[in-house]
Design an enzyme around this catalytic site. Structure first.
Site, PDB file in Angstrom:
ATOM      1  N   HIS A 135       0.808  -1.233   0.000  1.00  0.00           N
ATOM      2  CA  HIS A 135       0.000   0.000   0.000  1.00  0.00           C
ATOM      3  C   HIS A 135       0.835   1.274   0.000  1.00  0.00           C
ATOM      4  O   HIS A 135       0.349   2.355  -0.282  1.00  0.00           O
ATOM      5  CB  HIS A 135      -0.921   0.038   1.226  1.00  0.00           C
ATOM      6  CG  HIS A 135      -1.958  -1.033   1.201  1.00  0.00           C
ATOM      7  ND1 HIS A 135      -2.782  -1.229   0.120  1.00  0.00           N
ATOM      8  CD2 HIS A 135      -2.300  -1.996   2.106  1.00  0.00           C
ATOM      9  CE1 HIS A 135      -3.584  -2.258   0.359  1.00  0.00           C
ATOM     10  NE2 HIS A 135      -3.307  -2.748   1.550  1.00  0.00           N
ATOM     11  N   ASP A 172      -3.217 -10.313  -2.614  1.00  0.00           N
ATOM     12  CA  ASP A 172      -3.745  -9.764  -1.367  1.00  0.00           C
ATOM     13  C   ASP A 172      -5.127  -9.173  -1.671  1.00  0.00           C
ATOM     14  O   ASP A 172      -5.354  -8.643  -2.755  1.00  0.00           O
ATOM     15  CB  ASP A 172      -2.793  -8.676  -0.845  1.00  0.00           C
ATOM     16  CG  ASP A 172      -3.191  -8.158   0.533  1.00  0.00           C
ATOM     17  OD1 ASP A 172      -2.512  -8.509   1.514  1.00  0.00           O
ATOM     18  OD2 ASP A 172      -4.180  -7.383   0.632  1.00  0.00           O
ATOM     19  N   HIS A 174      -6.601  -6.586  -0.606  1.00  0.00           N
ATOM     20  CA  HIS A 174      -6.672  -5.132  -0.719  1.00  0.00           C
ATOM     21  C   HIS A 174      -6.007  -4.648  -2.006  1.00  0.00           C
ATOM     22  O   HIS A 174      -4.948  -5.152  -2.374  1.00  0.00           O
ATOM     23  CB  HIS A 174      -6.007  -4.479   0.495  1.00  0.00           C
ATOM     24  CG  HIS A 174      -6.643  -4.855   1.795  1.00  0.00           C
ATOM     25  ND1 HIS A 174      -6.138  -5.824   2.619  1.00  0.00           N
ATOM     26  CD2 HIS A 174      -7.776  -4.393   2.378  1.00  0.00           C
ATOM     27  CE1 HIS A 174      -6.922  -5.950   3.677  1.00  0.00           C
ATOM     28  NE2 HIS A 174      -7.922  -5.100   3.556  1.00  0.00           N
ATOM     29  N   ASP A 259      -5.161 -12.603   2.890  1.00  0.00           N
ATOM     30  CA  ASP A 259      -6.406 -12.092   3.469  1.00  0.00           C
ATOM     31  C   ASP A 259      -7.612 -12.256   2.549  1.00  0.00           C
ATOM     32  O   ASP A 259      -8.716 -11.853   2.899  1.00  0.00           O
ATOM     33  CB  ASP A 259      -6.246 -10.635   3.947  1.00  0.00           C
ATOM     34  CG  ASP A 259      -5.475  -9.770   2.988  1.00  0.00           C
ATOM     35  OD1 ASP A 259      -5.275 -10.201   1.832  1.00  0.00           O
ATOM     36  OD2 ASP A 259      -5.064  -8.660   3.376  1.00  0.00           O
TER      37      ASP A 259
END
Ligand code: Q9C
Ligand code: ZN
Length: 525
Positions: A135, A172, A174, A259
Protein backbone atom coordinates in the site's frame (compact mmCIF):
# COMPACT_ATOMS: atom_id res chain seq x y z
CA UNK A 1 18.54 -28.42 -9.15
CA UNK A 2 18.83 -25.51 -6.75
CA UNK A 3 16.42 -25.30 -3.87
CA UNK A 4 13.62 -23.13 -2.57
CA UNK A 5 14.82 -20.11 -0.61
CA UNK A 6 13.13 -18.71 2.47
CA UNK A 7 13.69 -15.32 4.07
CA UNK A 8 12.92 -15.24 7.74
CA UNK A 9 14.43 -13.00 10.37
CA UNK A 10 13.51 -12.83 14.06
CA UNK A 11 14.09 -9.09 14.02
CA UNK A 12 10.86 -8.53 12.08
CA UNK A 13 9.03 -9.15 15.32
CA UNK A 14 10.16 -5.87 16.85
CA UNK A 15 7.57 -3.97 14.85
CA UNK A 16 4.37 -3.98 16.90
CA UNK A 17 1.59 -1.65 17.97
CA UNK A 18 2.33 -0.38 21.46
CA UNK A 19 -1.08 1.15 22.07
CA UNK A 20 -3.55 -1.25 20.53
CA UNK A 21 -2.98 -4.92 21.10
CA UNK A 22 -5.94 -5.83 18.92
CA UNK A 23 -4.32 -4.40 15.84
CA UNK A 24 -4.53 -7.12 13.19
CA UNK A 25 -1.04 -6.70 11.73
CA UNK A 26 1.04 -8.07 14.60
CA UNK A 27 4.26 -10.03 15.23
CA UNK A 28 2.21 -13.12 16.03
CA UNK A 29 1.56 -13.44 12.29
CA UNK A 30 5.20 -14.30 11.67
CA UNK A 31 5.63 -16.59 14.67
CA UNK A 32 2.53 -18.46 13.60
CA UNK A 33 3.59 -18.95 9.98
CA UNK A 34 7.11 -19.99 10.94
CA UNK A 35 5.94 -22.37 13.65
CA UNK A 36 3.69 -24.07 11.18
CA UNK A 37 6.41 -24.39 8.55
CA UNK A 38 8.85 -25.74 11.15
CA UNK A 39 6.34 -28.20 12.59
CA UNK A 40 5.60 -29.57 9.16
CA UNK A 41 9.30 -30.10 8.51
CA UNK A 42 9.31 -27.67 5.62
CA UNK A 43 12.03 -25.30 6.77
CA UNK A 44 14.72 -27.95 6.71
CA UNK A 45 13.95 -28.58 3.06
CA UNK A 46 14.63 -24.95 2.13
CA UNK A 47 17.67 -22.68 2.02
CA UNK A 48 17.66 -19.76 4.41
CA UNK A 49 18.29 -16.53 2.52
CA UNK A 50 20.26 -14.10 4.66
CA UNK A 51 18.32 -10.90 5.15
CA UNK A 52 20.11 -7.58 5.38
CA UNK A 53 18.65 -4.09 5.74
CA UNK A 54 17.91 -2.27 2.50
CA UNK A 55 20.20 0.66 1.76
CA UNK A 56 18.82 4.19 1.59
CA UNK A 57 19.63 4.21 -2.09
CA UNK A 58 17.30 1.24 -2.56
CA UNK A 59 14.47 2.88 -0.61
CA UNK A 60 14.88 5.94 -2.83
CA UNK A 61 13.89 3.80 -5.83
CA UNK A 62 10.29 4.33 -4.65
CA UNK A 63 10.21 6.90 -1.84
CA UNK A 64 11.52 10.45 -1.29
CA UNK A 65 14.32 11.10 1.19
CA UNK A 66 11.91 13.31 3.16
CA UNK A 67 10.06 10.13 4.17
CA UNK A 68 13.26 8.47 5.34
CA UNK A 69 14.06 11.48 7.51
CA UNK A 70 10.56 11.59 8.94
CA UNK A 71 10.52 7.90 9.81
CA UNK A 72 14.03 7.93 11.18
CA UNK A 73 12.86 10.26 13.93
CA UNK A 74 10.83 7.43 15.41
CA UNK A 75 14.10 5.77 16.47
CA UNK A 76 14.54 8.47 19.09
CA UNK A 77 10.97 8.87 20.24
CA UNK A 78 10.87 9.19 24.04
CA UNK A 79 7.83 6.98 24.65
CA UNK A 80 4.80 5.23 23.20
CA UNK A 81 2.68 8.34 23.46
CA UNK A 82 5.09 10.34 21.32
CA UNK A 83 5.08 7.52 18.78
CA UNK A 84 1.31 7.36 18.74
CA UNK A 85 1.11 11.08 18.11
CA UNK A 86 3.69 10.90 15.36
CA UNK A 87 1.62 8.19 13.67
CA UNK A 88 -1.42 10.39 13.35
CA UNK A 89 0.17 11.94 10.27
CA UNK A 90 -0.12 8.58 8.52
CA UNK A 91 -3.09 6.44 7.63
CA UNK A 92 -3.26 3.23 9.64
CA UNK A 93 0.40 3.05 10.58
CA UNK A 94 2.01 2.38 13.91
CA UNK A 95 5.68 2.73 14.79
CA UNK A 96 8.00 1.61 17.55
CA UNK A 97 11.58 2.72 18.01
CA UNK A 98 12.55 -0.39 16.04
CA UNK A 99 10.02 -0.06 13.24
CA UNK A 100 12.24 1.94 10.93
CA UNK A 101 14.94 -0.73 11.07
CA UNK A 102 12.37 -3.53 10.76
CA UNK A 103 10.94 -1.86 7.69
CA UNK A 104 14.42 -1.60 6.13
CA UNK A 105 14.90 -5.27 6.91
CA UNK A 106 11.60 -6.17 5.27
CA UNK A 107 12.61 -4.38 2.08
CA UNK A 108 16.03 -6.03 2.31
CA UNK A 109 14.37 -9.44 2.68
CA UNK A 110 12.23 -8.88 -0.40
CA UNK A 111 15.27 -7.74 -2.37
CA UNK A 112 17.43 -10.68 -1.31
CA UNK A 113 14.69 -13.16 -2.17
CA UNK A 114 14.14 -11.57 -5.58
CA UNK A 115 17.89 -11.53 -6.21
CA UNK A 116 18.29 -15.17 -5.25
CA UNK A 117 15.65 -16.17 -7.76
CA UNK A 118 16.77 -13.77 -10.48
CA UNK A 119 20.33 -15.12 -10.33
CA UNK A 120 19.19 -18.73 -10.16
CA UNK A 121 20.80 -19.23 -6.77
CA UNK A 122 17.38 -20.43 -5.66
CA UNK A 123 14.86 -21.83 -8.09
CA UNK A 124 12.08 -19.98 -6.28
CA UNK A 125 11.62 -18.29 -2.88
CA UNK A 126 9.27 -17.13 -0.16
CA UNK A 127 10.08 -13.95 1.78
CA UNK A 128 8.29 -14.18 5.12
CA UNK A 129 8.58 -10.57 6.16
CA UNK A 130 6.67 -7.77 7.84
CA UNK A 131 5.65 -4.98 7.88
CA UNK A 132 3.89 -5.61 4.56
CA UNK A 133 4.47 -3.19 1.71
CA UNK A 134 2.01 -3.03 -1.17
CA UNK A 135 0.00 0.00 0.00
CA UNK A 136 2.91 2.36 0.53
CA UNK A 137 3.96 4.83 -2.16
CA UNK A 138 6.09 7.96 -2.32
CA UNK A 139 5.79 9.81 0.99
CA UNK A 140 2.66 7.85 1.98
CA UNK A 141 3.13 4.86 4.21
CA UNK A 142 -0.39 3.54 4.84
CA UNK A 143 -2.52 0.44 5.36
CA UNK A 144 0.03 -1.21 7.71
CA UNK A 145 2.77 -0.73 5.08
CA UNK A 146 5.86 1.41 5.65
CA UNK A 147 7.99 0.95 2.51
CA UNK A 148 6.79 -0.77 -0.64
CA UNK A 149 8.87 -3.94 -0.31
CA UNK A 150 7.82 -5.55 -3.58
CA UNK A 151 8.02 -2.45 -5.78
CA UNK A 152 11.49 -1.65 -4.47
CA UNK A 153 12.61 -5.25 -4.97
CA UNK A 154 11.25 -5.23 -8.53
CA UNK A 155 13.01 -1.97 -9.39
CA UNK A 156 16.22 -3.17 -7.77
CA UNK A 157 16.42 -6.40 -9.81
CA UNK A 158 15.45 -4.59 -13.00
CA UNK A 159 18.34 -2.21 -12.40
CA UNK A 160 20.86 -4.72 -11.15
CA UNK A 161 20.31 -7.46 -13.74
CA UNK A 162 19.03 -5.29 -16.56
CA UNK A 163 15.75 -7.23 -16.69
CA UNK A 164 13.29 -6.25 -19.39
CA UNK A 165 10.10 -7.80 -18.01
CA UNK A 166 9.27 -8.38 -14.36
CA UNK A 167 5.71 -9.39 -13.51
CA UNK A 168 4.18 -8.62 -10.13
CA UNK A 169 1.05 -10.61 -9.28
CA UNK A 170 -0.86 -9.32 -6.25
CA UNK A 171 -3.35 -11.69 -4.63
CA UNK A 172 -3.74 -9.76 -1.37
CA UNK A 173 -7.42 -8.85 -1.00
CA UNK A 174 -6.67 -5.13 -0.72
CA UNK A 175 -6.06 -3.16 -3.89
CA UNK A 176 -2.31 -2.43 -4.14
CA UNK A 177 -2.58 1.29 -4.79
CA UNK A 178 0.99 1.70 -3.50
CA UNK A 179 2.51 -0.76 -5.95
CA UNK A 180 0.35 0.61 -8.76
CA UNK A 181 1.72 4.11 -8.21
CA UNK A 182 5.26 3.07 -7.40
CA UNK A 183 5.75 1.19 -10.67
CA UNK A 184 3.71 3.50 -12.91
CA UNK A 185 6.96 4.97 -14.29
CA UNK A 186 8.64 1.60 -14.98
CA UNK A 187 8.52 0.21 -18.48
CA UNK A 188 10.03 -3.05 -17.33
CA UNK A 189 7.38 -3.91 -14.74
CA UNK A 190 3.79 -5.12 -15.12
CA UNK A 191 1.41 -5.51 -12.18
CA UNK A 192 -1.65 -7.76 -12.24
CA UNK A 193 -3.85 -7.63 -9.17
CA UNK A 194 -7.07 -9.31 -8.02
CA UNK A 195 -8.75 -7.47 -5.15
CA UNK A 196 -11.95 -6.25 -3.52
CA UNK A 197 -13.38 -3.26 -5.36
CA UNK A 198 -17.08 -3.30 -4.43
CA UNK A 199 -18.04 -0.66 -6.92
CA UNK A 200 -15.32 1.62 -5.58
CA UNK A 201 -16.92 1.77 -2.16
CA UNK A 202 -14.09 0.05 -0.35
CA UNK A 203 -10.73 1.28 0.81
CA UNK A 204 -8.60 2.68 -0.83
CA UNK A 205 -11.58 4.10 -2.78
CA UNK A 206 -9.68 4.46 -6.03
CA UNK A 207 -11.04 4.38 -9.54
CA UNK A 208 -7.60 3.30 -10.76
CA UNK A 209 -8.18 -0.09 -9.16
CA UNK A 210 -11.09 -0.89 -11.48
CA UNK A 211 -10.90 -3.00 -14.64
CA UNK A 212 -10.75 -0.02 -17.00
CA UNK A 213 -7.45 1.39 -15.75
CA UNK A 214 -4.90 1.83 -18.53
CA UNK A 215 -1.26 1.66 -17.66
CA UNK A 216 1.17 -0.98 -16.52
CA UNK A 217 -1.34 -2.27 -13.96
CA UNK A 218 -4.09 -4.75 -14.81
CA UNK A 219 -6.89 -5.05 -12.27
CA UNK A 220 -9.39 -7.81 -11.59
CA UNK A 221 -11.92 -5.99 -9.39
CA UNK A 222 -14.17 -8.11 -7.18
CA UNK A 223 -17.61 -6.65 -6.51
CA UNK A 224 -19.11 -9.32 -4.29
CA UNK A 225 -18.18 -10.95 -0.99
CA UNK A 226 -17.94 -14.67 -0.31
CA UNK A 227 -16.03 -15.56 -3.48
CA UNK A 228 -13.94 -18.67 -3.31
CA UNK A 229 -11.65 -21.04 -5.17
CA UNK A 230 -13.87 -21.25 -8.24
CA UNK A 231 -13.65 -17.54 -8.91
CA UNK A 232 -9.94 -17.25 -8.21
CA UNK A 233 -9.14 -20.25 -10.39
CA UNK A 234 -11.31 -18.83 -13.17
CA UNK A 235 -9.58 -15.45 -12.95
CA UNK A 236 -6.19 -17.14 -13.16
CA UNK A 237 -7.17 -19.65 -15.83
CA UNK A 238 -8.96 -17.29 -18.20
CA UNK A 239 -7.20 -14.01 -17.59
CA UNK A 240 -4.16 -13.74 -15.35
CA UNK A 241 -2.18 -16.75 -16.58
CA UNK A 242 -2.82 -16.14 -20.31
CA UNK A 243 -1.61 -12.55 -19.91
CA UNK A 244 1.38 -13.72 -17.89
CA UNK A 245 2.29 -16.19 -20.66
CA UNK A 246 1.90 -13.54 -23.33
CA UNK A 247 3.97 -11.03 -21.36
CA UNK A 248 6.66 -13.67 -20.95
CA UNK A 249 8.30 -12.27 -17.81
CA UNK A 250 11.85 -13.11 -16.79
CA UNK A 251 10.83 -13.14 -13.14
CA UNK A 252 7.54 -13.19 -11.20
CA UNK A 253 7.20 -11.50 -7.84
CA UNK A 254 4.01 -12.26 -5.94
CA UNK A 255 2.44 -9.99 -3.34
CA UNK A 256 1.36 -12.99 -1.32
CA UNK A 257 -1.32 -11.69 0.99
CA UNK A 258 -3.56 -14.37 2.41
CA UNK A 259 -6.41 -12.09 3.47
CA UNK A 260 -8.59 -13.30 0.58
CA UNK A 261 -8.58 -16.52 2.59
CA UNK A 262 -11.42 -18.32 4.28
CA UNK A 263 -12.38 -16.65 7.54
CA UNK A 264 -10.25 -13.54 7.18
CA UNK A 265 -11.94 -10.70 9.09
CA UNK A 266 -10.71 -8.02 6.70
CA UNK A 267 -11.15 -9.80 3.40
CA UNK A 268 -14.66 -11.23 3.32
CA UNK A 269 -13.73 -13.79 0.65
CA UNK A 270 -13.32 -17.55 1.02
CA UNK A 271 -10.26 -18.78 -0.80
CA UNK A 272 -9.06 -22.07 0.72
CA UNK A 273 -5.44 -22.65 1.71
CA UNK A 274 -5.05 -25.37 -0.90
CA UNK A 275 -6.22 -22.95 -3.55
CA UNK A 276 -3.40 -20.53 -2.67
CA UNK A 277 -1.05 -23.45 -3.34
CA UNK A 278 -2.64 -24.10 -6.71
CA UNK A 279 -2.48 -20.42 -7.69
CA UNK A 280 1.24 -20.42 -6.87
CA UNK A 281 1.66 -23.57 -8.92
CA UNK A 282 -0.11 -22.03 -11.90
CA UNK A 283 2.33 -19.12 -11.81
CA UNK A 284 5.25 -21.57 -11.65
CA UNK A 285 4.40 -22.61 -15.20
CA UNK A 286 5.51 -19.15 -16.36
CA UNK A 287 8.96 -17.47 -16.29
CA UNK A 288 10.59 -20.90 -16.10
CA UNK A 289 9.30 -21.21 -12.59
CA UNK A 290 11.19 -18.17 -11.32
CA UNK A 291 8.60 -17.21 -8.73
CA UNK A 292 9.31 -15.25 -5.59
CA UNK A 293 6.53 -14.91 -3.00
CA UNK A 294 6.61 -11.87 -0.75
CA UNK A 295 4.29 -11.88 2.25
CA UNK A 296 1.70 -9.11 2.52
CA UNK A 297 -1.56 -9.35 4.54
CA UNK A 298 -3.48 -12.21 6.16
CA UNK A 299 -5.23 -11.79 9.49
CA UNK A 300 -6.99 -15.00 10.44
CA UNK A 301 -4.35 -17.26 11.85
CA UNK A 302 -5.97 -20.65 11.32
CA UNK A 303 -6.38 -19.76 7.68
CA UNK A 304 -3.20 -17.89 6.76
CA UNK A 305 -0.70 -20.28 8.31
CA UNK A 306 -2.15 -23.03 6.19
CA UNK A 307 -2.25 -20.84 3.10
CA UNK A 308 1.43 -20.08 3.64
CA UNK A 309 2.17 -23.77 4.09
CA UNK A 310 0.36 -24.69 0.87
CA UNK A 311 2.12 -21.93 -1.05
CA UNK A 312 5.50 -23.15 0.17
CA UNK A 313 4.56 -26.73 -0.69
CA UNK A 314 3.76 -25.56 -4.20
CA UNK A 315 7.22 -23.99 -4.44
CA UNK A 316 8.80 -27.19 -3.11
CA UNK A 317 6.95 -29.32 -5.65
CA UNK A 318 4.93 -31.25 -3.06
CA UNK A 319 1.55 -32.67 -4.03
CA UNK A 320 -1.31 -30.34 -3.10
CA UNK A 321 -4.76 -31.31 -1.85
CA UNK A 322 -7.32 -31.58 -4.64
CA UNK A 323 -9.82 -28.78 -4.76
CA UNK A 324 -13.50 -29.52 -4.52
CA UNK A 325 -15.39 -27.03 -6.61
CA UNK A 326 -19.10 -27.60 -6.40
CA UNK A 327 -20.43 -24.16 -7.04
CA UNK A 328 -21.25 -22.08 -10.07
CA UNK A 329 -19.29 -18.90 -10.53
CA UNK A 330 -20.82 -15.87 -8.88
CA UNK A 331 -22.61 -13.84 -11.61
CA UNK A 332 -21.15 -10.59 -10.32
CA UNK A 333 -17.72 -12.10 -10.68
CA UNK A 334 -18.44 -13.29 -14.20
CA UNK A 335 -19.37 -9.74 -15.09
CA UNK A 336 -16.07 -8.46 -13.67
CA UNK A 337 -14.11 -11.04 -15.59
CA UNK A 338 -15.92 -10.23 -18.81
CA UNK A 339 -15.16 -6.54 -18.29
CA UNK A 340 -11.49 -7.34 -17.71
CA UNK A 341 -11.26 -9.51 -20.80
CA UNK A 342 -13.05 -6.96 -23.02
CA UNK A 343 -10.98 -4.10 -21.73
CA UNK A 344 -7.64 -5.87 -22.09
CA UNK A 345 -8.54 -7.25 -25.54
CA UNK A 346 -7.16 -3.98 -26.90
CA UNK A 347 -3.69 -4.77 -25.62
CA UNK A 348 -3.44 -8.55 -25.22
CA UNK A 349 -3.94 -11.08 -27.98
CA UNK A 350 -4.99 -13.76 -25.52
CA UNK A 351 -7.84 -11.57 -24.29
CA UNK A 352 -8.89 -10.70 -27.82
CA UNK A 353 -9.19 -14.38 -28.64
CA UNK A 354 -11.06 -15.20 -25.42
CA UNK A 355 -13.46 -12.37 -26.19
CA UNK A 356 -13.93 -13.67 -29.68
CA UNK A 357 -14.70 -17.11 -28.31
CA UNK A 358 -17.23 -15.70 -25.88
CA UNK A 359 -18.96 -13.80 -28.65
CA UNK A 360 -19.09 -16.90 -30.87
CA UNK A 361 -20.67 -18.86 -28.04
CA UNK A 362 -23.22 -16.17 -27.55
CA UNK A 363 -24.08 -16.08 -31.23
CA UNK A 364 -24.26 -19.87 -31.37
CA UNK A 365 -26.59 -20.03 -28.41
CA UNK A 366 -28.59 -17.22 -29.98
CA UNK A 367 -28.25 -15.07 -26.91
CA UNK A 368 -27.68 -11.39 -27.12
CA UNK A 369 -24.07 -10.33 -27.23
CA UNK A 370 -23.33 -8.97 -23.80
CA UNK A 371 -22.18 -5.41 -24.04
CA UNK A 372 -19.38 -3.88 -22.04
CA UNK A 373 -20.51 -2.85 -18.59
CA UNK A 374 -20.08 0.61 -17.27
CA UNK A 375 -17.26 1.30 -14.91
CA UNK A 376 -18.86 1.96 -11.55
CA UNK A 377 -17.23 4.14 -8.96
CA UNK A 378 -19.27 5.20 -5.98
CA UNK A 379 -16.32 5.72 -3.68
CA UNK A 380 -15.83 9.47 -4.11
CA UNK A 381 -17.88 10.75 -1.15
CA UNK A 382 -16.42 8.30 1.32
CA UNK A 383 -12.96 8.84 -0.14
CA UNK A 384 -13.22 12.57 0.53
CA UNK A 385 -14.59 11.86 3.97
CA UNK A 386 -11.62 9.64 4.63
CA UNK A 387 -9.16 12.21 3.31
CA UNK A 388 -10.64 14.74 5.75
CA UNK A 389 -10.26 12.33 8.62
CA UNK A 390 -6.62 11.81 7.75
CA UNK A 391 -5.94 15.48 7.03
CA UNK A 392 -7.49 16.69 10.26
CA UNK A 393 -5.66 13.94 12.11
CA UNK A 394 -8.85 12.97 13.77
CA UNK A 395 -7.89 9.37 14.11
CA UNK A 396 -5.03 7.21 15.20
CA UNK A 397 -4.31 3.55 14.83
CA UNK A 398 -5.85 3.00 18.26
CA UNK A 399 -8.98 0.89 18.14
CA UNK A 400 -9.49 1.00 14.44
CA UNK A 401 -10.50 -2.59 14.61
CA UNK A 402 -12.87 -4.55 16.74
CA UNK A 403 -11.26 -7.14 18.98
CA UNK A 404 -10.57 -10.21 16.88
CA UNK A 405 -13.50 -12.55 17.01
CA UNK A 406 -12.77 -16.04 18.17
CA UNK A 407 -12.61 -18.62 15.42
CA UNK A 408 -15.75 -20.19 16.79
CA UNK A 409 -17.80 -17.24 15.73
CA UNK A 410 -16.57 -17.32 12.16
CA UNK A 411 -19.26 -19.20 10.25
CA UNK A 412 -17.31 -21.13 7.67
CA UNK A 413 -14.28 -21.73 9.72
CA UNK A 414 -16.16 -23.70 12.32
CA UNK A 415 -15.27 -26.62 10.12
CA UNK A 416 -11.67 -26.22 11.07
CA UNK A 417 -12.27 -26.33 14.77
CA UNK A 418 -14.54 -29.30 15.56
CA UNK A 419 -16.99 -27.78 18.02
CA UNK A 420 -18.90 -30.04 20.42
CA UNK A 421 -22.58 -29.72 21.25
CA UNK A 422 -21.77 -28.75 24.86
CA UNK A 423 -19.70 -25.90 23.53
CA UNK A 424 -22.60 -24.94 21.32
CA UNK A 425 -24.92 -24.79 24.31
CA UNK A 426 -22.46 -22.66 26.27
CA UNK A 427 -22.01 -20.35 23.31
CA UNK A 428 -25.78 -20.01 22.90
CA UNK A 429 -26.25 -19.05 26.52
CA UNK A 430 -23.34 -16.64 26.37
CA UNK A 431 -24.76 -15.13 23.21
CA UNK A 432 -28.19 -14.64 24.78
CA UNK A 433 -26.61 -13.01 27.83
CA UNK A 434 -24.65 -10.63 25.63
CA UNK A 435 -27.77 -9.74 23.66
CA UNK A 436 -29.72 -9.18 26.87
CA UNK A 437 -27.00 -6.90 28.20
CA UNK A 438 -26.76 -5.00 24.95
CA UNK A 439 -30.51 -4.43 24.92
CA UNK A 440 -31.02 -3.53 28.58
CA UNK A 441 -27.93 -1.49 29.24
CA UNK A 442 -28.10 0.46 26.03
CA UNK A 443 -29.76 3.70 27.16
CA UNK A 444 -27.66 3.91 30.31
CA UNK A 445 -24.19 2.98 29.23
CA UNK A 446 -23.40 5.57 26.62
CA UNK A 447 -19.71 6.29 26.30
CA UNK A 448 -19.01 7.41 22.74
CA UNK A 449 -17.00 4.43 21.64
CA UNK A 450 -19.32 1.85 23.12
CA UNK A 451 -22.24 3.71 21.68
CA UNK A 452 -20.91 3.65 18.18
CA UNK A 453 -20.05 0.06 18.39
CA UNK A 454 -23.46 -0.87 19.59
CA UNK A 455 -25.26 1.04 16.91
CA UNK A 456 -23.17 -0.68 14.33
CA UNK A 457 -23.60 -4.11 15.79
CA UNK A 458 -27.35 -3.72 15.91
CA UNK A 459 -27.27 -3.73 12.17
CA UNK A 460 -25.03 -6.71 11.84
CA UNK A 461 -27.56 -8.49 9.67
CA UNK A 462 -26.10 -6.44 6.89
CA UNK A 463 -29.09 -4.31 6.05
CA UNK A 464 -28.86 -0.61 5.67
CA UNK A 465 -31.84 1.13 7.13
CA UNK A 466 -32.82 4.50 8.39
CA UNK A 467 -32.64 4.34 12.10
CA UNK A 468 -34.06 6.39 14.81
CA UNK A 469 -31.28 7.30 17.14
CA UNK A 470 -31.39 8.60 20.65
CA UNK A 471 -29.05 9.74 23.37
CA UNK A 472 -25.83 11.45 22.33
CA UNK A 473 -26.38 10.45 18.70
CA UNK A 474 -29.70 12.12 18.24
CA UNK A 475 -28.31 14.43 15.62
CA UNK A 476 -27.53 11.44 13.44
CA UNK A 477 -31.19 10.62 12.96
CA UNK A 478 -31.76 9.24 9.49
CA UNK A 479 -28.24 8.11 8.84
CA UNK A 480 -27.20 4.69 7.68
CA UNK A 481 -24.85 2.97 9.99
CA UNK A 482 -22.24 0.55 8.92
CA UNK A 483 -22.66 -2.94 10.21
CA UNK A 484 -19.60 -4.82 11.36
CA UNK A 485 -19.37 -6.51 8.00
CA UNK A 486 -20.21 -4.00 5.34
CA UNK A 487 -19.57 -6.67 2.75
CA UNK A 488 -22.86 -8.08 3.84
CA UNK A 489 -24.56 -5.00 2.54
CA UNK A 490 -23.61 -5.80 -1.01
CA UNK A 491 -25.14 -9.19 -0.88
CA UNK A 492 -28.32 -8.00 0.78
CA UNK A 493 -29.04 -4.95 -1.31
CA UNK A 494 -30.59 -5.44 -4.75
CA UNK A 495 -28.57 -3.77 -7.51
CA UNK A 496 -31.19 -1.15 -8.12
CA UNK A 497 -30.81 0.17 -4.59
CA UNK A 498 -27.05 0.21 -4.35
CA UNK A 499 -26.46 3.59 -5.91
CA UNK A 500 -28.53 5.29 -3.24
CA UNK A 501 -26.03 4.71 -0.49
CA UNK A 502 -22.66 5.76 0.54
CA UNK A 503 -20.81 2.84 1.94
CA UNK A 504 -18.28 2.91 4.65
CA UNK A 505 -15.35 0.59 4.15
CA UNK A 506 -15.83 -2.69 5.93
CA UNK A 507 -12.21 -3.77 5.95
CA UNK A 508 -12.29 -3.69 9.70
CA UNK A 509 -14.90 -1.56 11.36
CA UNK A 510 -13.50 1.82 12.15
CA UNK A 511 -13.76 2.96 15.74
CA UNK A 512 -11.84 5.93 16.90
CA UNK A 513 -10.67 7.71 19.96
CA UNK A 514 -12.19 10.99 18.92
CA UNK A 515 -15.48 12.39 20.01
CA UNK A 516 -17.20 12.60 16.68
CA UNK A 517 -19.51 9.72 15.93
CA UNK A 518 -20.35 11.06 12.50
CA UNK A 519 -17.22 9.28 11.38
CA UNK A 520 -19.20 6.12 11.37
CA UNK A 521 -22.27 7.30 9.68
CA UNK A 522 -22.99 8.71 6.31
CA UNK A 523 -26.20 10.40 5.23
CA UNK A 524 -28.68 8.27 3.37
CA UNK A 525 -29.23 10.01 0.08
N1 Q9C B 1 -11.54 0.91 8.16
C1 Q9C B 1 -2.68 -5.22 4.23
O1 Q9C B 1 -3.40 -6.20 4.16
N2 Q9C B 1 -8.11 -0.83 5.97
N3 Q9C B 1 -3.16 -4.05 4.63
C2 Q9C B 1 -8.74 0.41 5.81
C3 Q9C B 1 -10.32 1.23 7.56
C4 Q9C B 1 -6.88 -0.98 5.32
C5 Q9C B 1 -4.52 -3.88 4.99
C6 Q9C B 1 -10.11 0.35 6.41
C7 Q9C B 1 -6.35 -2.36 5.49
C8 Q9C B 1 -4.95 -2.48 4.98
C9 Q9C B 1 -1.26 -5.30 3.90
ZN1 ZN C 1 -4.43 -6.97 2.57
Amino acid sequence: MSSTGVVYDQRHELHKCLWDETFPENPERLFAVCDRLKNRGLFERTTLIECKPATEEQILLCHPSSLLEKLKESRNAPDAEALENACKQFEEIYLTQDSFDCALLAVGGAIEAARAVATGKCRNAFAIIRPPGHHSYEANPNGFCIFNNIAIAAKQVVKEFDLKRVLIVDVDIHAPQGTLRSIADSEQILLISIHNYMGGAIWPFMKETNFDYDGNTINVPLNAPGLSDAEYLAAFQHFIIPIAIEYNPQLILVSAGFDAGLGDPLGGQKVTPACFGHLTRMLMGVAEGKVCLILEGGYFKASFIESAEMSLRALLGDPLPLLHIHQRLCPTFIESLRCCISHQAKRWKCCASTLNLLQQQQTASDSEIASMSLSIFVGQPIFEHFERIIRDRRCSTRNWFPRPRSPHSLGDVQLLSGRTSEMNAVLCVAFLLVVAFAVFLQPVNCSPVKGEWRMASKLSEGMVKKRSVYGPYKHLQGYAFMPKKSYGMWSHLPDSRREGFNFVDGGGFMKSDNENPSLFALPVQ
